[in-house]
Enzyme design. Sequence first.
Site, PDB file in Angstrom:
ATOM      1  N   ARG A 227       5.215  -4.051 -15.580  1.00 52.69           N
ATOM      2  CA  ARG A 227       4.593  -4.671 -16.750  1.00 52.69           C
ATOM      3  C   ARG A 227       5.210  -4.104 -18.022  1.00 52.69           C
ATOM      4  NH1 ARG A 227       3.350  -8.115 -13.920  1.00 52.69           N
ATOM      5  NH2 ARG A 227       1.290  -8.928 -13.377  1.00 52.69           N
ATOM      6  N   HIS A 275      10.988 -12.224 -16.464  1.00 56.39           N
ATOM      7  CA  HIS A 275       9.847 -12.032 -15.545  1.00 56.39           C
ATOM      8  C   HIS A 275      10.026 -12.862 -14.259  1.00 56.39           C
ATOM      9  CE1 HIS A 275       5.360 -10.790 -15.373  1.00 56.39           C
ATOM     10  NE2 HIS A 275       5.847 -10.941 -14.144  1.00 56.39           N
TER      11      HIS A 275
HETATM   12  P1  NDP Z   1      -0.441  -1.762  -5.383  1.00 58.91           P
HETATM   13  O1  NDP Z   1      -1.821  -1.693  -5.924  1.00 58.91           O
HETATM   14  O2  NDP Z   1      -0.243  -2.132  -3.958  1.00 58.91           O
HETATM   15  O3  NDP Z   1       0.281  -0.342  -5.569  1.00 58.91           O
HETATM   16  C1  NDP Z   1       0.156   0.409  -6.724  1.00 58.91           C
HETATM   17  C2  NDP Z   1       0.816   1.763  -6.524  1.00 58.91           C
HETATM   18  O4  NDP Z   1       0.792   2.463  -7.770  1.00 58.91           O
HETATM   19  C3  NDP Z   1       0.078   2.638  -5.505  1.00 58.91           C
HETATM   20  O5  NDP Z   1       0.996   3.395  -4.763  1.00 58.91           O
HETATM   21  C4  NDP Z   1      -0.763   3.546  -6.403  1.00 58.91           C
HETATM   22  O6  NDP Z   1      -1.059   4.809  -5.843  1.00 58.91           O
HETATM   23  C5  NDP Z   1       0.186   3.731  -7.571  1.00 58.91           C
HETATM   24  N1  NDP Z   1      -0.560   4.158  -8.763  1.00 58.91           N
HETATM   25  C6  NDP Z   1      -1.512   3.463  -9.445  1.00 58.91           C
HETATM   26  N2  NDP Z   1      -1.982   4.207 -10.467  1.00 58.91           N
HETATM   27  C7  NDP Z   1      -1.321   5.379 -10.425  1.00 58.91           C
HETATM   28  C8  NDP Z   1      -1.372   6.569 -11.191  1.00 58.91           C
HETATM   29  N3  NDP Z   1      -2.210   6.701 -12.215  1.00 58.91           N
HETATM   30  N4  NDP Z   1      -0.570   7.592 -10.837  1.00 58.91           N
HETATM   31  C9  NDP Z   1       0.278   7.474  -9.786  1.00 58.91           C
HETATM   32  N5  NDP Z   1       0.374   6.377  -9.010  1.00 58.91           N
HETATM   33  C10 NDP Z   1      -0.404   5.348  -9.331  1.00 58.91           C
HETATM   34  O7  NDP Z   1       0.386  -2.735  -6.344  1.00 58.91           O
HETATM   35  P2  NDP Z   1       1.671  -3.634  -5.972  1.00 58.91           P
HETATM   36  O8  NDP Z   1       2.698  -2.772  -5.368  1.00 58.91           O
HETATM   37  O9  NDP Z   1       1.258  -4.848  -5.233  1.00 58.91           O
HETATM   38  O10 NDP Z   1       2.102  -4.149  -7.427  1.00 58.91           O
HETATM   39  C11 NDP Z   1       2.509  -3.251  -8.449  1.00 58.91           C
HETATM   40  C12 NDP Z   1       2.685  -3.998  -9.763  1.00 58.91           C
HETATM   41  O11 NDP Z   1       3.868  -4.802  -9.739  1.00 58.91           O
HETATM   42  C13 NDP Z   1       1.595  -5.039 -10.090  1.00 58.91           C
HETATM   43  O12 NDP Z   1       0.423  -4.420 -10.586  1.00 58.91           O
HETATM   44  C14 NDP Z   1       2.276  -5.905 -11.121  1.00 58.91           C
HETATM   45  O13 NDP Z   1       2.034  -5.394 -12.422  1.00 58.91           O
HETATM   46  C15 NDP Z   1       3.757  -5.765 -10.793  1.00 58.91           C
HETATM   47  N6  NDP Z   1       4.344  -7.042 -10.368  1.00 58.91           N
HETATM   48  C16 NDP Z   1       5.438  -7.540 -11.041  1.00 58.91           C
HETATM   49  C17 NDP Z   1       6.009  -8.739 -10.671  1.00 58.91           C
HETATM   50  C18 NDP Z   1       7.235  -9.276 -11.347  1.00 58.91           C
HETATM   51  O14 NDP Z   1       7.642 -10.414 -11.071  1.00 58.91           O
HETATM   52  N7  NDP Z   1       7.888  -8.522 -12.222  1.00 58.91           N
HETATM   53  C19 NDP Z   1       5.450  -9.537  -9.561  1.00 58.91           C
HETATM   54  C20 NDP Z   1       4.334  -8.899  -8.894  1.00 58.91           C
HETATM   55  C21 NDP Z   1       3.797  -7.718  -9.315  1.00 58.91           C
HETATM   56  P3  NDP Z   1      -2.015   4.921  -4.541  1.00 58.91           P
HETATM   57  O15 NDP Z   1      -1.144   4.408  -3.402  1.00 58.91           O
HETATM   58  O16 NDP Z   1      -2.264   6.368  -4.436  1.00 58.91           O
HETATM   59  O17 NDP Z   1      -3.207   4.055  -4.811  1.00 58.91           O
END
Ligand code: NDP
Length: 312
Positions: A227, A275
């Site tokens: 993002r 995007h």
């Molecule tokens: P998930 O919820 O599956 O994974 C999120 C990961 O981030 C987890 O490993 C989580 O840790 C980690 N995380 C969250 N908060 C923190 C923090 N404060 N400190 C450390 N680690 C953190 O999300 P996705 O993988 O499905 O998607 C990620 C993002 O990708 C989406 O939110 C979206 O914004 C973006 N996206 C972009 C697209 C594009 O076309 N550019 C398309 C689709 C998505 P934990 O495992 O410990 O919970």
Amino acid sequence: MTVLLCGDMDAAEYAEWGRHLRAYLPARETLVLATEDFDPAAVEVAFAANPPPGTLARLPRLRFIQSLWAGVDRLLRDPDLPRDIPVARLVNPAMTEAMVESAAAAVLFLHRQYPAYAAQAARGEWHQRVQPLARERRVGVLGLGELGGATARALAGLGFAVRGWSRRPKQVEGVACLHGAAGLGRMLDGTEILVNLLPLTAETAGILGRDTFARLARGGGVVNLARGGHLDEAALWEALDSGQVGHAVLDVFATEPLPPEHPFWRHPAVTVFPHVAAYSHPETAAAIACRNLTRFRAGERPEALLDLGRGY
Ligand code: NDP
């Protein structure tokens, strides 16, 4: 039983999503589009693709929200979003495949020094650069969830020395996993190519900033596929000018579409994508959304439920 499709979509997108959702909708359900006349009191479930704020609060009998997007930061920014009903996001293997391709392409682009060769080619300059092997290249992945985990695994499969970072402890095959505030610095120190796949939350906003860039290897690459709110644009500009960051590949921006006058378009060390890293795939997404609806109706726990307090 009425399901509402609502979102920030034009008429063609409503028609396309409506067609795919109706193909998978369980028999007793009726799909209505937010662009049509409908009775708000009849709606029990919403398929939500970032509808305008307040839309979901106007549905008095709403019991379940299924986001049609993977990223839910915009949906959760709705101050009137009902907080007492389950909200699920979309986890779509087709999207994960696309993200892995995009992340691998960006990392290989930087690893193989293509930006430098493109600049040389523009000058007609024949110069062979020293090229490390993938296993000599330290790559960091912020976020080890659906997308980050698969990306880290794939990059390790290509031979890169991959470190990944999450909130809680994780195990990903072939990846050195670090977590929490204490793990962040260790993950960043000396990283040559940093890929961001975190959700945008209060904790992760601005994480691609001055402190993070300072810990990377000098001249390192930054790939933001998550993002725009993760990136401190002024800090990146400064790091590019000083040479601390060598090149940035950006797919997401604070303002989208990126305005034509934005200087990132013309910076030689920035590659801009509109995007497209993992664009939502309506047909597979519709099947997954309808499957989750069936689980909800059967009294089962829907998949990929959000923790609204945590923000993802
Ligand atoms: P998930 O919820 O599956 O994974 C999120 C990961 O981030 C987890 O490993 C989580 O840790 C980690 N995380 C969250 N908060 C923190 C923090 N404060 N400190 C450390 N680690 C953190 O999300 P996705 O993988 O499905 O998607 C990620 C993002 O990708 C989406 O939110 C979206 O914004 C973006 N996206 C972009 C697209 C594009 O076309 N550019 C398309 C689709 C998505 P934990 O495992 O410990 O919970």
